[in-house]
Design an enzyme around this catalytic site. Sequence first.
Site, PDB file in Angstrom:
ATOM      1  CB  CYS A 120      -1.042   0.051   1.136  1.00  0.00           C
ATOM      2  SG  CYS A 120      -1.655   1.635   1.449  1.00  0.00           S
ATOM      3  CG  ASP A 180      -2.456  14.229  -5.383  1.00  0.00           C
ATOM      4  OD1 ASP A 180      -3.249  13.709  -4.829  1.00  0.00           O
ATOM      5  OD2 ASP A 180      -1.807  13.977  -6.328  1.00  0.00           O
ATOM      6  CB  THR A 227      -6.613   5.555  -7.937  1.00  0.00           C
ATOM      7  OG1 THR A 227      -6.159   6.700  -7.469  1.00  0.00           O
ATOM      8  CG2 THR A 227      -7.393   5.968  -8.966  1.00  0.00           C
ATOM      9  CG  HIS A 241      -6.708   9.208  -0.147  1.00  0.00           C
ATOM     10  ND1 HIS A 241      -6.708   7.719  -0.320  1.00  0.00           N
ATOM     11  CD2 HIS A 241      -6.790   9.814  -1.113  1.00  0.00           C
ATOM     12  CE1 HIS A 241      -7.270   7.843  -1.483  1.00  0.00           C
ATOM     13  NE2 HIS A 241      -7.239   8.959  -2.073  1.00  0.00           N
TER      14      HIS A 241
END
Length: 110
Positions: free
Chosen positions: A4, A30, A94, A99
């Site tokens: 992950c 991000d 995705t 989050h």
Amino acid sequence: MENCIFCKIANGEIPAAKLYEDEEMVVFRDLHPQAKVHVLAVPRQHFKLFADMNAEQAEIVKNMLVKIPQIAPSLGLADGYRLIVNQGENAGQTVFHLHMHLLGGEKLPE
Ligand code: 5GP
Ligand code: ZN
């Protein structure tokens, strides 16, 4: 959780531009920003959906929702931000580690 990406970012196995971290959550930029400021707030514990949370994880999410507005100015989000939490495939999730997207730093499109 093995394989992950957000678990690996949270535990420092892979790098990210971290802006804040504490015992429960990490906040980092991000990789593909959709606004002038686009950061992700991620609980250290791995779970995919709000629907999957146990009581401890629900408490962590509650704490995140208290802390996020406290740290927002230091993230460049003093003038407001959009909070997005994609839940599942149809929403376009995705990365299957819960989050919160925080988008701002500019006037966002309606
Ligand atoms: P989702 O579509 O699951 O709600 O959002 C996943 C987000 O994670 C996307 O905006 C994507 O750009 C971001 N992302 C995916 N992989 C990485 C990574 O390795 N590092 C960082 N910083 N962001 C990532
Ligand atoms: Zn994870």
